[in-house]
Design a protein around this motif. Structure first.
Motif, mmCIF file in Angstrom:
data_model
loop_
_atom_site.group_PDB
_atom_site.id
_atom_site.type_symbol
_atom_site.label_atom_id
_atom_site.label_comp_id
_atom_site.label_asym_id
_atom_site.label_seq_id
_atom_site.Cartn_x
_atom_site.Cartn_y
_atom_site.Cartn_z
ATOM 1 N N ARG A 35 -12.586 47.455 -1.163
ATOM 2 C CA ARG A 35 -12.295 46.255 -0.402
ATOM 3 C C ARG A 35 -12.695 46.355 1.060
ATOM 4 N NH1 ARG A 35 -6.315 44.662 -1.512
ATOM 5 N NH2 ARG A 35 -6.874 43.291 0.167
ATOM 6 N N HIS A 36 -12.767 47.528 1.609
ATOM 7 C CA HIS A 36 -13.039 47.669 3.031
ATOM 8 C C HIS A 36 -14.483 48.068 3.255
ATOM 9 C CE1 HIS A 36 -8.893 47.176 4.180
ATOM 10 N NE2 HIS A 36 -8.573 47.971 3.176
ATOM 11 N N MET A 84 -4.174 45.607 6.103
ATOM 12 C CA MET A 84 -3.537 44.915 4.985
ATOM 13 C C MET A 84 -2.670 43.756 5.478
ATOM 14 S SD MET A 84 -0.732 46.190 2.221
ATOM 15 C CE MET A 84 0.470 46.197 3.530
ATOM 16 N N GLU A 87 -4.916 40.980 6.388
ATOM 17 C CA GLU A 87 -5.470 40.369 5.178
ATOM 18 C C GLU A 87 -4.482 39.398 4.543
ATOM 19 O OE1 GLU A 87 -8.237 42.948 2.497
ATOM 20 O OE2 GLU A 87 -6.722 44.297 3.336
ATOM 21 N N THR A 90 -4.193 36.172 6.801
ATOM 22 C CA THR A 90 -5.432 35.423 7.026
ATOM 23 C C THR A 90 -6.098 35.014 5.711
ATOM 24 O OG1 THR A 90 -6.822 37.402 7.079
ATOM 25 C CG2 THR A 90 -5.919 36.617 9.193
ATOM 26 N N ARG A 91 -5.744 35.714 4.638
ATOM 27 C CA ARG A 91 -6.403 35.573 3.335
ATOM 28 C C ARG A 91 -7.902 35.821 3.459
ATOM 29 N NH1 ARG A 91 -4.350 31.303 -0.879
ATOM 30 N NH2 ARG A 91 -5.788 32.584 -2.041
ATOM 31 N N LYS A 92 -8.242 36.735 4.345
ATOM 32 C CA LYS A 92 -9.627 37.162 4.525
ATOM 33 C C LYS A 92 -9.671 38.668 4.350
ATOM 34 C CE LYS A 92 -10.905 33.546 7.837
ATOM 35 N NZ LYS A 92 -9.785 32.672 7.591
ATOM 36 N N ARG A 93 -10.760 39.139 3.785
ATOM 37 C CA ARG A 93 -10.961 40.566 3.610
ATOM 38 C C ARG A 93 -11.954 41.065 4.645
ATOM 39 N NH1 ARG A 93 -11.432 41.310 -2.910
ATOM 40 N NH2 ARG A 93 -9.303 40.699 -3.347
ATOM 41 N N PRO A 94 -11.850 42.316 5.031
ATOM 42 C CA PRO A 94 -12.835 42.868 5.964
ATOM 43 C C PRO A 94 -14.254 42.818 5.418
ATOM 44 C CG PRO A 94 -10.959 44.341 5.752
ATOM 45 C CD PRO A 94 -10.796 43.279 4.711
ATOM 46 N N ASP A 96 -15.487 40.140 3.820
ATOM 47 C CA ASP A 96 -15.973 38.758 3.762
ATOM 48 C C ASP A 96 -17.291 38.636 4.512
ATOM 49 O OD1 ASP A 96 -13.827 37.959 2.269
ATOM 50 O OD2 ASP A 96 -12.818 36.861 3.875
ATOM 51 N N LEU A 105 -12.419 41.569 11.064
ATOM 52 C CA LEU A 105 -11.140 40.897 10.817
ATOM 53 C C LEU A 105 -10.208 41.106 12.006
ATOM 54 C CD1 LEU A 105 -9.127 39.392 9.008
ATOM 55 C CD2 LEU A 105 -8.610 41.586 7.914
#
Length: 180
Positions: A35-36, A84, A87, A90-94, A96, A105
């Motif tokens: 994810r990162h 985390m 995330e 914001t409901r955003k991932r690094p 994105d 982020l």
């Protein structure tokens, strides 16, 4: 180094080792779900009967699990915890696409506080709480804790005891104000 000047790291599988094929497949599966973006960027892979290899972007000190000297520490866990928290709200991932350039982020959230919080926080969350000024204040406090956790330099990061204390204080204030 690739033709375009990108530094790379190659992980070549030793096919002589028992279980090597399963190990390679497991590593590929993990890398697909990372994810990162600071952990790894897979550029290419090679899988044929003679050789199996991964070509990764070389990222010196790129891991989030190490500090700048490459050692595992509690400060790395704090960093991940802070990311985390950001995330979640914001409901955003690094990873994105919006963070493909220099923007991260952490920078998005930091730049939006305190006056432009709606630019960073999940729109659905903002709609739920926009009629309550207190809730915006609590959200700001939580995001500030997240930013303190993911300060760029490990020695600038808050310690976990202070994180727990701050988050518990926010929780108690929410309960006291009737927001359960």
């Amino acid at each position: 180094m690739l033709l375009d000047g990108t530094d790379v790291a190659a992980k070549i599988l030793n096919l002589q080792v028992d279980g090597a094929f399963r190990s390679f497949d497991a590593k590929c599966q993990v890398l697909r779900t990372v994810r990162h973006r600071n952990l790894v960027k897979v550029i290419s892979s090679c899988s044929n009967p003679e050789v199996r290899a991964l070509v990764l972007k070389y990222m010196p000190n790129g891991s989030l699990e190490y500090d700048l000297e490459g050692r595992v520490s509690m400060k790395c866990d704090i960093y991940s915890y802070g990311i985390m928290l950001l995330e979640i709200f914001t409901r955003k991932r690094p990873t994105d696409e919006m963070f493909a350039g220099e923007l991260s982020l952490r920078q998005l959230v930091k730049g939006s506080l305190p006056n432009s919080i709606a630019e960073a926080v999940d729109g659905n969350l903002i709609r739920l709480i926009e009629d309550s000024e207190n809730m915006i204040a609590y959200l700001l406090l939580i995001l500030e804790v997240g930013l303190e956790c993911c300060a760029e330099l490990p020695e600038e990061r808050i310690n976990i005891k202070d994180v727990v204390t701050k988050l518990n204080k926010i929780k108690l204030q929410l309960v006291r104000d009737g927001h359960t």
